[in-house]
Design a protein around this motif. Structure first.
Motif, PDB file in Angstrom:
ATOM      1  N   VAL A  79       0.849  -1.181   0.000  1.00 29.87           N
ATOM      2  CA  VAL A  79       0.000   0.000   0.000  1.00 29.87           C
ATOM      3  C   VAL A  79       0.889   1.236   0.000  1.00 29.87           C
ATOM      4  CG1 VAL A  79      -1.732   1.279   1.335  1.00 29.87           C
ATOM      5  CG2 VAL A  79      -1.811  -1.214   1.267  1.00 29.87           C
ATOM      6  N   VAL A  80       0.568   2.203  -0.847  1.00 30.29           N
ATOM      7  CA  VAL A  80       1.290   3.473  -0.838  1.00 30.29           C
ATOM      8  C   VAL A  80       1.009   4.142   0.500  1.00 30.29           C
ATOM      9  CG1 VAL A  80       1.485   5.761  -1.889  1.00 30.29           C
ATOM     10  CG2 VAL A  80       1.168   3.744  -3.341  1.00 30.29           C
ATOM     11  N   ASP A  81       2.072   4.433   1.257  1.00 36.58           N
ATOM     12  CA  ASP A  81       1.829   5.090   2.547  1.00 36.58           C
ATOM     13  C   ASP A  81       2.343   6.533   2.580  1.00 36.58           C
ATOM     14  OD1 ASP A  81       4.571   4.711   2.992  1.00 36.58           O
ATOM     15  OD2 ASP A  81       4.296   3.823   4.963  1.00 36.58           O
ATOM     16  N   GLU A  82       3.080   6.949   1.556  1.00 37.28           N
ATOM     17  CA  GLU A  82       3.468   8.358   1.446  1.00 37.28           C
ATOM     18  C   GLU A  82       3.908   8.624   0.015  1.00 37.28           C
ATOM     19  OE1 GLU A  82       6.446  11.621   3.502  1.00 37.28           O
ATOM     20  OE2 GLU A  82       5.941   9.818   4.628  1.00 37.28           O
ATOM     21  N   VAL A  83       3.594   9.818  -0.477  1.00 38.10           N
ATOM     22  CA  VAL A  83       4.008  10.207  -1.824  1.00 38.10           C
ATOM     23  C   VAL A  83       4.962  11.387  -1.735  1.00 38.10           C
ATOM     24  CG1 VAL A  83       1.918   9.354  -2.941  1.00 38.10           C
ATOM     25  CG2 VAL A  83       2.000  11.709  -2.186  1.00 38.10           C
ATOM     26  N   GLY A  84       5.932  11.401  -2.628  1.00 35.77           N
ATOM     27  CA  GLY A  84       6.887  12.503  -2.680  1.00 35.77           C
ATOM     28  C   GLY A  84       6.355  13.670  -3.497  1.00 35.77           C
ATOM     29  N   ASP A  85       7.094  14.756  -3.475  1.00 37.82           N
ATOM     30  CA  ASP A  85       6.711  15.943  -4.242  1.00 37.82           C
ATOM     31  C   ASP A  85       6.590  15.608  -5.719  1.00 37.82           C
ATOM     32  OD1 ASP A  85       6.724  17.495  -1.960  1.00 37.82           O
ATOM     33  OD2 ASP A  85       8.769  18.242  -2.278  1.00 37.82           O
ATOM     34  N   GLY A  86       5.589  16.186  -6.347  1.00 37.10           N
ATOM     35  CA  GLY A  86       5.419  16.024  -7.786  1.00 37.10           C
ATOM     36  C   GLY A  86       4.709  14.745  -8.203  1.00 37.10           C
ATOM     37  N   VAL A  87       4.287  13.939  -7.268  1.00 39.20           N
ATOM     38  CA  VAL A  87       3.588  12.692  -7.607  1.00 39.20           C
ATOM     39  C   VAL A  87       2.097  12.977  -7.664  1.00 39.20           C
ATOM     40  CG1 VAL A  87       3.040  10.351  -6.863  1.00 39.20           C
ATOM     41  CG2 VAL A  87       5.349  11.246  -6.554  1.00 39.20           C
ATOM     42  N   SER A  88       1.495  12.702  -8.816  1.00 40.93           N
ATOM     43  CA  SER A  88       0.057  12.921  -8.945  1.00 40.93           C
ATOM     44  C   SER A  88      -0.686  11.650  -9.359  1.00 40.93           C
ATOM     45  CB  SER A  88      -0.226  14.037  -9.956  1.00 40.93           C
ATOM     46  OG  SER A  88       0.307  13.700 -11.225  1.00 40.93           O
ATOM     47  N   ALA A  89       0.024  10.667  -9.878  1.00 37.67           N
ATOM     48  CA  ALA A  89      -0.639   9.452 -10.363  1.00 37.67           C
ATOM     49  C   ALA A  89      -0.944   8.461  -9.247  1.00 37.67           C
ATOM     50  CB  ALA A  89       0.232   8.774 -11.427  1.00 37.67           C
ATOM     51  N   LYS A  91      -1.847   7.801  -4.960  1.00 36.51           N
ATOM     52  CA  LYS A  91      -2.409   8.402  -3.750  1.00 36.51           C
ATOM     53  C   LYS A  91      -2.133   7.506  -2.553  1.00 36.51           C
ATOM     54  CE  LYS A  91      -4.456  11.614  -6.166  1.00 36.51           C
ATOM     55  NZ  LYS A  91      -3.559  12.615  -6.588  1.00 36.51           N
ATOM     56  N   THR A  92      -1.976   8.116  -1.390  1.00 30.73           N
ATOM     57  CA  THR A  92      -1.813   7.369  -0.149  1.00 30.73           C
ATOM     58  C   THR A  92      -3.012   6.441   0.027  1.00 30.73           C
ATOM     59  OG1 THR A  92      -0.580   9.185   0.830  1.00 30.73           O
ATOM     60  CG2 THR A  92      -1.540   7.599   2.349  1.00 30.73           C
ATOM     61  N   GLY A  93      -2.724   5.199   0.397  1.00 30.37           N
ATOM     62  CA  GLY A  93      -3.773   4.206   0.612  1.00 30.37           C
ATOM     63  C   GLY A  93      -4.037   3.303  -0.578  1.00 30.37           C
ATOM     64  N   GLN A  94      -3.503   3.632  -1.761  1.00 25.46           N
ATOM     65  CA  GLN A  94      -3.714   2.779  -2.930  1.00 25.46           C
ATOM     66  C   GLN A  94      -2.928   1.483  -2.801  1.00 25.46           C
ATOM     67  OE1 GLN A  94      -2.708   5.652  -6.165  1.00 25.46           O
ATOM     68  NE2 GLN A  94      -4.480   4.716  -7.171  1.00 25.46           N
ATOM     69  N   ARG A  95      -3.576   0.371  -3.166  1.00 28.37           N
ATOM     70  CA  ARG A  95      -2.862  -0.908  -3.244  1.00 28.37           C
ATOM     71  C   ARG A  95      -2.048  -0.909  -4.528  1.00 28.37           C
ATOM     72  NH1 ARG A  95      -3.022  -4.819  -0.272  1.00 28.37           N
ATOM     73  NH2 ARG A  95      -2.922  -6.444  -1.832  1.00 28.37           N
ATOM     74  N   VAL A  96      -0.815  -1.389  -4.433  1.00 29.62           N
ATOM     75  CA  VAL A  96       0.081  -1.383  -5.588  1.00 29.62           C
ATOM     76  C   VAL A  96       0.870  -2.686  -5.659  1.00 29.62           C
ATOM     77  CG1 VAL A  96       0.335   1.128  -5.681  1.00 29.62           C
ATOM     78  CG2 VAL A  96       1.888  -0.201  -4.260  1.00 29.62           C
ATOM     79  N   GLY A  97       1.380  -2.950  -6.822  1.00 28.72           N
ATOM     80  CA  GLY A  97       2.293  -4.067  -7.030  1.00 28.72           C
ATOM     81  C   GLY A  97       3.481  -3.583  -7.834  1.00 28.72           C
ATOM     82  N   VAL A  98       4.643  -4.129  -7.545  1.00 33.87           N
ATOM     83  CA  VAL A  98       5.873  -3.783  -8.248  1.00 33.87           C
ATOM     84  C   VAL A  98       6.417  -5.065  -8.848  1.00 33.87           C
ATOM     85  CG1 VAL A  98       8.207  -2.846  -8.034  1.00 33.87           C
ATOM     86  CG2 VAL A  98       6.359  -1.919  -6.615  1.00 33.87           C
ATOM     87  N   GLY A  99       6.570  -5.082 -10.150  1.00 36.60           N
ATOM     88  CA  GLY A  99       7.078  -6.274 -10.827  1.00 36.60           C
ATOM     89  C   GLY A  99       8.591  -6.312 -10.896  1.00 36.60           C
ATOM     90  N   TRP A 100       9.089  -7.308 -11.565  1.00 32.93           N
ATOM     91  CA  TRP A 100      10.528  -7.525 -11.713  1.00 32.93           C
ATOM     92  C   TRP A 100      11.162  -6.490 -12.624  1.00 32.93           C
ATOM     93  CZ3 TRP A 100      14.933  -9.528 -10.280  1.00 32.93           C
ATOM     94  CH2 TRP A 100      15.922  -9.859 -11.200  1.00 32.93           C
TER      95      TRP A 100
END
Length: 129
Positions: A79-89, A91-100
């Motif tokens: 889950v995204v728990d914090e976003v850095g400056d300039g991130v708009s795509a 949001k905090t709380g979104q479920r995410v996956g990161v592939g290889w």
């Protein structure tokens, strides 16, 4: 003279991670400070992480350019728990996956063909990312 009280957010507890301190070493559970995301980055609270054969290369020091200590693993779900400056795509709380595979621009010939392992500037989570 008026005084102002400023509330300071408590520092988050350190995260626990399984790291390899040097090539060929055993895994050790360590506590690390939780990093703040930089500009254009998100921080993910990892809920599951794949560790597979390519991580043996990391553990044994066979993957070129690896720096230690290293926390192996990739193919992350969380889950995204914090976003850095300039991130708009994201949001905090979104479920995410990161592939290889990482580093795709989705414009080059290899990306358009789905040949992500053939990218000239390919990056892999757990190694370069």
């Amino acid at each position: 003279m008026a005084t102002m009280r400023v509330a300071v957010a408590p520092k988050p507890a350190p995260m626990r991670a399984a790291q390899i301190s040097k090539p060929g070493a055993d895994f050790q559970i360590v506590e690390r400070e939780i990093p703040d995301p930089g500009p254009g980055q998100v921080r993910i609270r990892v809920q599951a992480c794949g560790v597979c054969h390519s991580d043996v290369l990391t553990k044994e020091g066979s993957w070129p350019g690896i720096q230690y200590p290293r926390v192996p693993g990739h193919e992350i779900a969380g889950v995204v728990d914090e976003v850095g400056d300039g991130v708009s795509a994201w949001k905090t709380g979104q479920r995410v996956g990161v592939g290889w595979h990482g580093g795709q621009d989705n414009t080059c010939r290899e990306c358009r063909r789905g040949e992500f392992s053939q990218l000239p500037e390919s990056e892999n989570s757990g190694h370069q990312l």
